[in-house]
Design an enzyme around this catalytic site. Structure first.
Site, short mmCIF file in Angstrom:
data_model
loop_
_atom_site.label_atom_id
_atom_site.label_comp_id
_atom_site.label_asym_id
_atom_site.label_seq_id
_atom_site.Cartn_x
_atom_site.Cartn_y
_atom_site.Cartn_z
N PRO A 251 0.85 -1.21 0.00
CA PRO A 251 0.00 0.00 0.00
C PRO A 251 0.88 1.26 0.00
O PRO A 251 1.86 1.34 0.73
CB PRO A 251 -0.78 -0.11 1.31
CG PRO A 251 -0.67 -1.53 1.74
CD PRO A 251 0.63 -2.04 1.18
N GLU A 252 0.54 2.20 -0.86
CA GLU A 252 1.26 3.48 -0.94
C GLU A 252 0.28 4.59 -0.56
O GLU A 252 -0.81 4.31 -0.08
CB GLU A 252 1.81 3.67 -2.37
CG GLU A 252 2.74 2.53 -2.80
CD GLU A 252 3.29 2.72 -4.22
OE1 GLU A 252 3.42 3.87 -4.67
OE2 GLU A 252 3.57 1.70 -4.87
N HIS B 229 -6.46 -14.20 8.07
CA HIS B 229 -5.19 -13.52 8.36
C HIS B 229 -5.38 -12.31 9.26
O HIS B 229 -4.56 -11.39 9.24
CB HIS B 229 -4.50 -13.12 7.06
CG HIS B 229 -4.15 -14.28 6.19
ND1 HIS B 229 -3.22 -15.21 6.55
CD2 HIS B 229 -4.64 -14.66 4.99
CE1 HIS B 229 -3.14 -16.13 5.59
NE2 HIS B 229 -4.00 -15.83 4.64
N ARG C 143 1.23 -11.37 5.25
CA ARG C 143 2.69 -11.52 5.28
C ARG C 143 3.33 -10.93 6.54
O ARG C 143 4.53 -11.02 6.70
CB ARG C 143 3.31 -10.94 4.01
CG ARG C 143 2.86 -11.77 2.80
CD ARG C 143 3.59 -11.42 1.55
NE ARG C 143 5.03 -11.57 1.68
CZ ARG C 143 5.91 -11.13 0.79
NH1 ARG C 143 5.49 -10.51 -0.29
NH2 ARG C 143 7.19 -11.30 0.98
#
Ligand code: ZN
Length: 263
Positions: A2-3, A82, A100
């Site tokens: 994500p930016e 998750h 992750r």
């Protein structure tokens, strides 16, 4: 990862859900990744701001919760396989989902970012005041390739791989050009291109790539991926000249560009 547009979209969607609400409990099993969260329990959310790719939750009693989404982190209203952190609110739950596990949470005294050096040394906000003269000066002061300069977060906070590639395409500049080689006119084009790419991406809710990891908190994907001119389009035709898009590694990251349109 994500930016700025994805983090800003997350901020805009979360703020109405959280403003004024107490974080009754913050449940997780990883005190190294999610630090001091007990300090935020029982505090209310006063505001939610963004700096670069960091979310800054202003809490009561002078506390602040800082969240970095990492590679695959995001907030979800529904529990997922998750979900790493559960926020118990007065009127429901919110989950931090992160397959992750590169995402991080810190609870600090407001503005005390000593534990978070990347946040303390970020460059200016490209959708804020973002004056041109210091941007030009920073470019002229470096021999590094433009792509590498963006990834360092000093030219502009929150710009990563996708939006650096797209802004360089829009400005017609090769990502391998050293910063100091740019004329003032080229630097100005890049400054404008960066803002326009980011504004459009925020308006469309960011980019959801084929891995589908980024979603808005309500599970809706972003829409800017359909406008990507070069990012993720290796071998496909350039939207301007029709020639193939190339992919190179620059500063360790896959970098996409059109060798004809980007000089
Ligand atoms: Zn082209």
């Amino acid at each position: 990862m994500p930016e700025l547009p994805e983090v800003e979209t997350t901020r805009r969607k979360l703020l109405p859900l959280l403003r004024g609400k107490a974080l009754l409990k913050i449940l997780h099993q990883d005190p190294l990744r999610y630090r001091n969260t007990g300090e935020a329990e029982g505090k209310r959310v006063l505001d939610l701001e963004r700096r670069g790719k960091f979310l800054l939750f202003a809490l009561t009693e002078g506390k602040e919760m800082v969240v970095h989404l990492g590679m695959t982190g995001g907030f979800r209203k529904e529990k997922t396989p998750h979900a790493r952190v559960e926020f118990v609110l007065e009127d429901g739950h919110l989950f931090f989902h992160d397959p992750r596990r590169f995402g991080r949470i810190w609870v600090v005294e407001r503005g005390a970012y000593g534990e978070i050096p990347l946040l303390a040394r970020l460059g200016p906000e490209p959708l804020g005041a973002f004056p041109f003269p210091p941007f030009y000066k920073a470019l002229k002061g470096s021999r590094k390739p433009l792509k590498a300069l963006f990834l360092e977060q000093r030219l502009a906070a929150g710009v990563g791989n996708i939006y650096a590639d797209e802004a360089l395409f829009r400005a017609g500049l090769n990502p391998l050009r050293p910063g100091q080689s740019l004329s003032e006119a080229e630097a100005f084009r890049l400054h404008q291109a960066l803002r326009s790419v980011l504004e459009e991406a925020v308006a469309l809710g960011g980019s959801t790539l084929s891995d589908k990891t980024y979603q808005q908190p309500d599970g809706v994907p972003g829409g800017f991926q359909a406008r990507h001119a070069v990012y993720g389009r290796k071998g496909l035709p350039c939207p301007r000249c029709g020639g193939p898009i190339l992919r190179l590694r620059v500063a360790g990251r896959g970098t996409h560009f059109c060798p004809r349109c980007q000089a």
